[in-house]
Design an enzyme around this catalytic site. Structure first.
Site, PDB file in Angstrom:
ATOM      1  N   ASP A 188      -2.844   2.092  -5.459  1.00 39.49           N
ATOM      2  CA  ASP A 188      -4.219   1.788  -5.858  1.00 39.49           C
ATOM      3  C   ASP A 188      -4.941   3.045  -6.337  1.00 39.49           C
ATOM      4  OD1 ASP A 188      -6.507  -0.250  -5.656  1.00 39.49           O
ATOM      5  OD2 ASP A 188      -7.321   1.458  -4.558  1.00 39.49           O
TER       6      ASP A 188
ATOM      7  N   GLU B 199      -1.688   2.295 -10.369  1.00 45.14           N
ATOM      8  CA  GLU B 199      -2.898   1.819 -11.036  1.00 45.14           C
ATOM      9  C   GLU B 199      -3.567   3.047 -11.647  1.00 45.14           C
ATOM     10  OE1 GLU B 199      -7.087  -0.573 -10.352  1.00 45.14           O
ATOM     11  OE2 GLU B 199      -6.401   0.856  -8.868  1.00 45.14           O
TER      12      GLU B 199
HETATM   13  C1  GLC Z   1      -8.613  -0.835  -7.261  1.00 45.26           C
HETATM   14  C2  GLC Z   1      -8.464  -2.281  -6.851  1.00 45.26           C
HETATM   15  C3  GLC Z   1      -9.822  -2.847  -6.626  1.00 45.26           C
HETATM   16  C4  GLC Z   1     -10.507  -2.052  -5.542  1.00 45.26           C
HETATM   17  C5  GLC Z   1     -10.526  -0.565  -5.860  1.00 45.26           C
HETATM   18  C6  GLC Z   1     -10.901   0.264  -4.670  1.00 45.26           C
HETATM   19  O1  GLC Z   1      -9.239  -0.704  -8.485  1.00 45.26           O
HETATM   20  O2  GLC Z   1      -7.718  -2.991  -7.802  1.00 45.26           O
HETATM   21  O3  GLC Z   1      -9.788  -4.210  -6.297  1.00 45.26           O
HETATM   22  O4  GLC Z   1     -11.825  -2.504  -5.388  1.00 45.26           O
HETATM   23  O5  GLC Z   1      -9.267  -0.105  -6.271  1.00 45.26           O
HETATM   24  O6  GLC Z   1      -9.864   0.328  -3.739  1.00 45.26           O
END
Ligand code: GLC
Length: 538
Positions: free
Chosen positions: A213, A263
């Site tokens: 993440d 991500e």
């Molecule tokens: C990422 C996740 C999202 C979350 C954020 C903070 O972007 O996909 O859902 O709110 O991280 O952890």
């Protein structure tokens, strides 16, 4: 003319992840096994045959760990415990094994940037006070101003609002997201050791991969300086220190044949590709494609850029149309602005769902034919639209932190419809689910769609089945074919052609043997109508 992307080293056949179709499960909203209104692992286990029939290779679970759910589980209080609302660790292990027996691998989600404010580390840090070793695991600082009443710096939040919160003894702590998500200090060796241990914990339990993440955010400039537009390096995005951290993670994963998907939201292609060097992450989400409007030239450019940026590092591309953070595809494609941008989300945006659905069907065939791996988000295969959530039922912190201007992300997180003729569309709840389902939900139910050859579900099932049997799909190369303006046409050797018509006028198909699959009927002259895609044997 044909512009194949540059050569890359051929993939060993056991590199399943290079061409996998991965299904994202948002456990709260997938299926409710115990009837309490919240989806759970029992619900997922009961629906594994559905996922096997759909034809996916892996499931990515958004966080299922113990969490106060201040940000839908992205506020983790304990990585080694499943949240009791979802089930137990024993059930998670059984689920991983049962999925594996059906040929489906499991990917878990790790959130290195922050933990929950209920995590034992943060509670200890609060209790221990200023200057303590416990506080060094986070970013605690005295405030600025005469009495420390001003935050230590001016960093903007990823969720609007402040990035600093002051605690009782006067110190402030950093949180790029909500105050319930304190940022960890990645310069601290204990933070690194703990995360590598968490990785081992889940690999030992049989998971095949880990989604990371907010992967470009954990490292911070140790001085926490004010943000200065254009200054390089950025104080908290995409810092060089991260690469050494992920190299170390890679050596943990390699011991288990585990894979990573990061991500990584970065506009700079070269910086993005650095995360995909052979000793770092295996893959990263392709958000430029996700955000791209429904426009042939823009999509082609996004595809070419993606392939070109991945080629030098030998990593496969990933393709994503939607996830738990963004507007559902059929809704986005049915609007005047068909791109995605968090900043422009608004209430009451006019939407033509018939048009959006037609485009989403075409986009599905485009996406599933591109070289690399593909991510599907639960409900995408049912063609679910973004739901309007009554304001008093909204739970997403993005909505509250925007002062209510942003509708938030709950509209794509609504509990799934399984059975048309059952309470709560067969989600499994005996009471109203945690988010309300729109009145239209039963019409999208999986049981109805399974029996309808023209449904979105049958389109996805058929395409995913072909993706497994067609030698040219998944990892590999793409060769563009000449096509009229507004039409995308490419070959996946040895013998599959994908043609997508984004123009208004029908398009003649290139020479081919027969139609394998179409997102909608061809016209009487055998031409491809607008907003329609086709796979051809050619
Ligand atoms: C990422 C996740 C999202 C979350 C954020 C903070 O972007 O996909 O859902 O709110 O991280 O952890």
């Amino acid at each position: 003319m044909a512009a194949p992307h540059p050569d890359k080293t051929p993939a060993p056949s056991d590199d399943w992840w290079r061409g996998a179709a991965i299904y994202q499960v948002y456990p709260r909203s997938f299926a409710d096994g115990d009837g309490d209104g919240t989806g759970d692992l029992a619900g997922v286990r009961a629906r594994l045959p559905y996922l096997a029939e759909l034809g996916v290779d892996a499931i990515w679970f958004t966080p299922w760990y113990l969490s106060p759910l201040a940000d839908g589980g992205y506020d983790v209080a304990d990585y080694r415990t499943i949240d009791p609302a979802f089930g137990t660790l024993d059930e998670a292990e059984k689920l991983i094994g049962e999925a594996r027996d059906l040929g489906i691998r499991t990917i878990v989600d790790i959130v290195p940037n922050h933990v929950s404010d209920q995590h034992p580390w943060f509670r200890a840090a609060l209790a221990a006070g200023p200057g303590s070793p416990e506080r060094k695991l986070f970013h605690f600082r005295p405030g600025r101003g005469e009495h420390g009443e001003l935050p230590p710096n001016d960093w903007p939040s990823q969720f609007a609002g402040r990035t600093w919160t002051r605690v009782e003894d006067g110190e402030w702590y950093l949180h790029l997201f909500t105050p319930q998500q304190p940022d960890l200090n990645w310069a601290h060796p204990a933070v690194r050791e703990e995360h590598e241990d968490v990785l081992r914990f889940w690999f030992e339990r049989g998971v095949a991969g880990v989604r990371i993440d907010s992967a470009a955010l954990p490292a911070k400039d140790p001085d926490l300086p004010d943000f200065v537009e254009g200054r390089d390096p950025h104080p908290y995005i995409d810092r060089d220190e991260l690469h050494e951290i992920y190299r170390s993670w890679r050596s943990v994963a390699d011991a288990y044949d585990g894979v990573f998907v990061g991500e990584v939201w970065l506009p700079d292609a070269e910086r993005f590709a650095r995360y995909l060097r052979p000793d770092e992450l295996h893959t990263a989400f392709n958000f430029n494609f996700l955000a791209c409007p429904w426009d042939a030239d823009r999509l082609r450019a996004a595809i070419d850029d993606t392939l070109a940026e991945h080629a030098p590092v030998g990593a496969p591309a990933t393709w994503v149309l939607c996830n738990h953070d963004v507007t559902r595809t059929v809704t986005r494609y049915g609007r005047a602005d068909t791109g995605f941008d968090f900043a422009t989300k608004a209430y009451d945006t006019p939407t033509d769902l018939t048009l959006g659905t037609r485009r989403a069907r075409a986009a599905a065939l485009l996406t599933l034919a591109l070289p690399g791996s593909v991510y599907l988000y639960q409900g995408e295969e049912l063609g679910l639209p973004e739901a309007d959530i009554p304001r008093e039922r909204i739970q997403d912190p993005m909505h509250f932190r925007s002062g209510g201007a942003d509708p938030g992300r709950d509209g794509c997180r609504v509990p799934l419809p399984w059975t048309a003729d059952a309470p709560y569309a067969g989600f499994g709840s005996r009471t109203e689910p945690w988010l309300p389902q729109p009145a239209s939900w039963p019409a999208y139910a999986a049981d109805l769609q399974a029996a309808d050859p023209g449904s979105m579900l049958v389109l996805y099932r058929t395409a995913l089945r072909l993706r497994r049997t067609e030698a040219g799909l998944g990892d590999g190369r793409l060769e563009w074919l000449p096509a009229p303006a507004g039409v995308l046409a490419f070959r996946r050797a040895p013998g599959l052609l994908c043609v997508v018509n984004l123009a208004a006028a029908p398009a003649a198909l290139p020479e081919h043997d027969h139609v394998l699959l179409a997102s909608g009927p061809l016209d009487a002259e055998g031409r491809l109508p607008g907003d329609t895609a086709v796979w051809l044997r050619g």
